[in-house]
Design an enzyme around this catalytic site. Sequence first.
Site, PDB file in Angstrom:
ATOM      1  N   GLU A 244       0.828  -1.207   0.000  1.00 52.32           N
ATOM      2  CA  GLU A 244       0.000   0.000   0.000  1.00 52.32           C
ATOM      3  C   GLU A 244       0.865   1.261   0.000  1.00 52.32           C
ATOM      4  OE1 GLU A 244      -4.126   0.874   1.779  1.00 52.32           O
ATOM      5  OE2 GLU A 244      -2.740   1.421   3.370  1.00 52.32           O
ATOM      6  N   ARG A 270      -2.555  32.578 -17.864  1.00 60.09           N
ATOM      7  CA  ARG A 270      -3.063  33.647 -16.990  1.00 60.09           C
ATOM      8  C   ARG A 270      -2.095  34.840 -17.055  1.00 60.09           C
ATOM      9  NH1 ARG A 270      -7.130  36.401 -14.573  1.00 60.09           N
ATOM     10  NH2 ARG A 270      -6.552  37.165 -12.494  1.00 60.09           N
ATOM     11  N   GLN A 281       9.232  34.913 -11.315  1.00 59.61           N
ATOM     12  CA  GLN A 281      10.029  33.873 -10.649  1.00 59.61           C
ATOM     13  C   GLN A 281       9.287  33.247  -9.461  1.00 59.61           C
ATOM     14  OE1 GLN A 281      13.828  34.817  -8.589  1.00 59.61           O
ATOM     15  NE2 GLN A 281      14.743  33.931 -10.415  1.00 59.61           N
TER      16      GLN A 281
END
Length: 381
Positions: A244, A270, A281
């Site tokens: 798991e 955007r 940055q």
Amino acid sequence: MDFALTKKQSELKQSLIEFAESELGGDMRGREHAGEFFWQGWKKSAAFGIQGLPVPERYGGRGEDAVMCMVAMQALGYGCRDSGLLFTLNSHMWTCEMPIVQFGSEEQKQAYLPGMVAGTIVGGHAVTEAEAGSDAFALRTTAVRKGDRYILDGTKTFVSNAPIAGVFLVFAATNPKLGWAGISAFLVARDTPGLHISGPVDKMGLKTSPTGTLSLDRCEVPETAMLGRPGQGSAIFNAEMEWERSCLFASHLGAMQRQLQTCIHHSKHRTQFGKPIAEFQGISHKLADMKVRIELAELILAKVAWLKSQGKRAHMEAAIAKLFVSESYVASSLDAIQIHGGKGYLPEFEVERDLRDAVGSRLYSGTSEIQRNIIARLLGV
Ligand SMILES: Cc1cc2nc3c(=O)[nH]c(=O)nc-3n(C[C@H](O)[C@H](O)[C@H](O)COP(=O)(O)OP(=O)(O)OC[C@H]3O[C@@H](n4cnc5c(N)ncnc54)[C@H](O)[C@@H]3O)c2cc1C
């Protein structure tokens, strides 16, 4: 050292991404809102052969090794937006099906594996109790022998898949005086008299994966329901956790890769202050950090997969992978929201869901603190 996928691995990866993108999405937001399990997606996954990936062919499975399994679960994490469906698949495969493959008698394998592969039986895993979470082996559920039967009494909480599962792997003390060495595992069918199931309970994330509670009230099972030997419960638990902590977290890695793609796309499109936000940055470094986490997560998961495919133990490596992937998933999900600004906070844009899911990943399969404890213990400190 060869990091390239084989042709067979690449083909499986590609076909699973395409399958998941086209068949396992649908009205995810509607299901999440309703807290509804995606039965159709579950059945389609079984028809594709997903539930059968680690199961030997003679029980209807594909008999794939750990590397193929991890490639597959990562591809599903990338392609499937229904994280709850993926969580249910992973719980079923690694904490119920796989223990039967590894420790089951021939009779148990014949009884459960074909149905679990075909998707007609869902598996659940019941170790946690109200007073035994991180300290799982402090469990109070007992299994008392009576002739050729065992009587189980106790209550299990946080059982993933409980409301829909047909069989549960239940951990109980057969010899409480021995502590962890006195714990045994039992396969308990849903219709066993004395087994009462409640739920689903609401959760912060993974809302399409139903979670519930099991009450075992003089729940009587034949001695043949025991998985492995008396006292082998903790060994079974440790073995399944390796699966798991790697395969489920490979799905989370896939989700992080999809998340990065979404963030790159958004950052390039955007525009603020007259240029794409990717050119700031403050944003591009977040994208770089997300990529670094993905690369390192992929490396440690590849190491676990390689060790397991060689038939070796990966106790330490699986703990490191679980810890690193879950913490990275939370960090990257916060970055993803920040990169998306206000939209990242609105459910309709499907960015914030990753954070809600990621927080859970620091808790289940052993919390981050417990993984650090395991790593430190294996270091001998
Ligand atoms: C979404 C989800 C699905 C789950 N599915 C299942 C399932 O299918 N089956 C199942 O059996 N369980 C399941 N669990 C339960 C899960 O395994 C437990 O929640 C987990 O082990 C933590 O136990 P707890 O919640 O009791 O927290 P606690 O053990 O009470 O821990 C509380 C805090 O104390 C810290 N802590 C505890 N002990 C130590 C220590 N020794 N050193 C340092 N810090 C410590 C923990 O890290 C944590 O931060 C699930 C949980 C979640 C959230």
